[in-house]
Design a protein around this motif. Structure first.
Motif, short mmCIF file in Angstrom:
data_model
loop_
_atom_site.label_atom_id
_atom_site.label_comp_id
_atom_site.label_asym_id
_atom_site.label_seq_id
_atom_site.Cartn_x
_atom_site.Cartn_y
_atom_site.Cartn_z
N MET A 111 1.54 -3.13 -7.39
CA MET A 111 1.99 -4.34 -8.11
C MET A 111 2.49 -3.86 -9.51
N SER A 112 2.03 -2.96 -10.18
CA SER A 112 3.05 -2.68 -11.49
C SER A 112 4.34 -2.26 -11.02
N LEU A 113 4.75 -1.73 -9.94
CA LEU A 113 5.96 -1.16 -9.63
C LEU A 113 6.69 -2.33 -9.14
N LEU A 114 6.07 -3.28 -8.43
CA LEU A 114 6.75 -4.23 -8.09
C LEU A 114 7.29 -5.37 -9.22
N MET A 148 -11.65 -4.89 -8.99
CA MET A 148 -11.48 -3.44 -8.72
C MET A 148 -10.84 -3.28 -7.24
N ILE A 149 -9.92 -4.12 -6.95
CA ILE A 149 -9.28 -3.81 -5.55
C ILE A 149 -8.20 -2.89 -5.56
N PRO A 150 -8.07 -1.83 -4.85
CA PRO A 150 -6.89 -0.83 -5.00
C PRO A 150 -5.67 -1.49 -4.82
N GLY A 151 -4.84 -1.06 -5.35
CA GLY A 151 -3.20 -1.38 -5.17
C GLY A 151 -2.72 -1.97 -6.51
N THR A 152 -3.30 -2.00 -7.63
CA THR A 152 -2.78 -2.58 -8.62
C THR A 152 -1.35 -1.64 -9.12
N ARG A 155 0.62 -1.12 0.16
CA ARG A 155 0.22 -0.10 0.13
C ARG A 155 0.93 1.35 -0.02
N THR A 156 2.12 1.18 0.29
CA THR A 156 3.08 2.37 0.42
C THR A 156 4.32 2.02 -0.42
N LEU A 157 5.26 2.65 -0.76
CA LEU A 157 6.60 2.50 -1.19
C LEU A 157 7.49 1.77 -0.38
N SER A 158 7.22 1.89 1.23
CA SER A 158 7.97 1.09 1.97
C SER A 158 7.60 -0.35 1.96
N ASP A 159 6.41 -0.51 2.08
CA ASP A 159 5.78 -1.97 1.75
C ASP A 159 6.41 -2.52 0.38
N LEU A 160 6.52 -1.67 -0.65
CA LEU A 160 6.67 -2.07 -1.86
C LEU A 160 8.50 -2.78 -1.75
N ARG A 161 9.20 -1.69 -1.10
CA ARG A 161 10.70 -2.25 -0.83
C ARG A 161 10.78 -3.61 -0.13
#
Length: 192
Positions: free
Chosen positions: A122-125, A115-119, A77-83
């Protein structure tokens, strides 16, 4: 003595027509009729089957993941979660590329379909794990497949349900679109 029911005829028998009932003043005719559920059994079964198919696939993929990877699994949900997720998945994606891609695609398409938010994360991942070129190809495929399945699912069950639940709002929205037919693109962009 009770008054007889009043019937109004459209055509009388002298003109060759039949008697048709227009109005019935009986108390039973004044009760509101319950609206029938708009989906037939086939449409409802398809919608439930699609949801359970996606859910079962995601659950099976989750069960086959190593315990170290699945322990801290959550949607970013955030960039830190993504990292954090990138660090966790980088070794798993390198060791099991096919299984990881199937899991990633299933998750992305599920999120896009329902339509769940957060794609966007997922694209950045995908870009972080696979690089720019392979990540773009993967994201374009998943976004197209998810949007297409969302469209077909919405067309199958969305239209009847919206017409059943909010007919007045739908008529209002259709009249607003009809008024702005010449500037429809600007109106749709504004609504979005």
């Amino acid at each position: 003595m009770a008054a007889p029911r009043s019937f109004t005829a459209l055509k009388d028998e002298e003109s060759g027509g039949s008697m048709e009932q227009l109005e019935d003043d009986s108390p039973s005719s004044k009760k509101p009729k319950l609206k029938k559920f708009p989906l037939n059994s086939w449409e409802f079964a398809v919608a439930v089957a699609v949801f359970f198919l996606f859910s079962t696939a995601l659950f099976c993929i989750y069960l086959t993941m190593p315990a170290t990877t699945s322990a801290n699994l959550k949607l970013p949900r955030t960039l830190s979660d993504l990292r954090t997720l990138k660090d966790q998945f980088s070794t798993y994606a390198n060791e099991n590329p096919v299984q990881f891609i199937i899991g990633y695609c299933s998750t992305y398409i599920f999120m896009q379909t329902f339509m769940i938010p957060g794609t966007i994360f997922m694209s950045l991942l995908a870009g972080a794990l696979f690089g720019v070129v392979r990540g773009i190809m993967l994201v374009v495929f998943n976004a197209t497949a998810g949007a297409s399945s969302c469209f077909f699912l919405s067309k199958l069950i969305g239209r009847p349900i919206v017409t059943w639940l909010w007919p007045e709002r739908l008529r209002f929205f259709q009249s607003e679109i009809a008024k702005r037919r010449d500037k429809l693109l600007n109106y749709m962009l504004f609504l979005r």
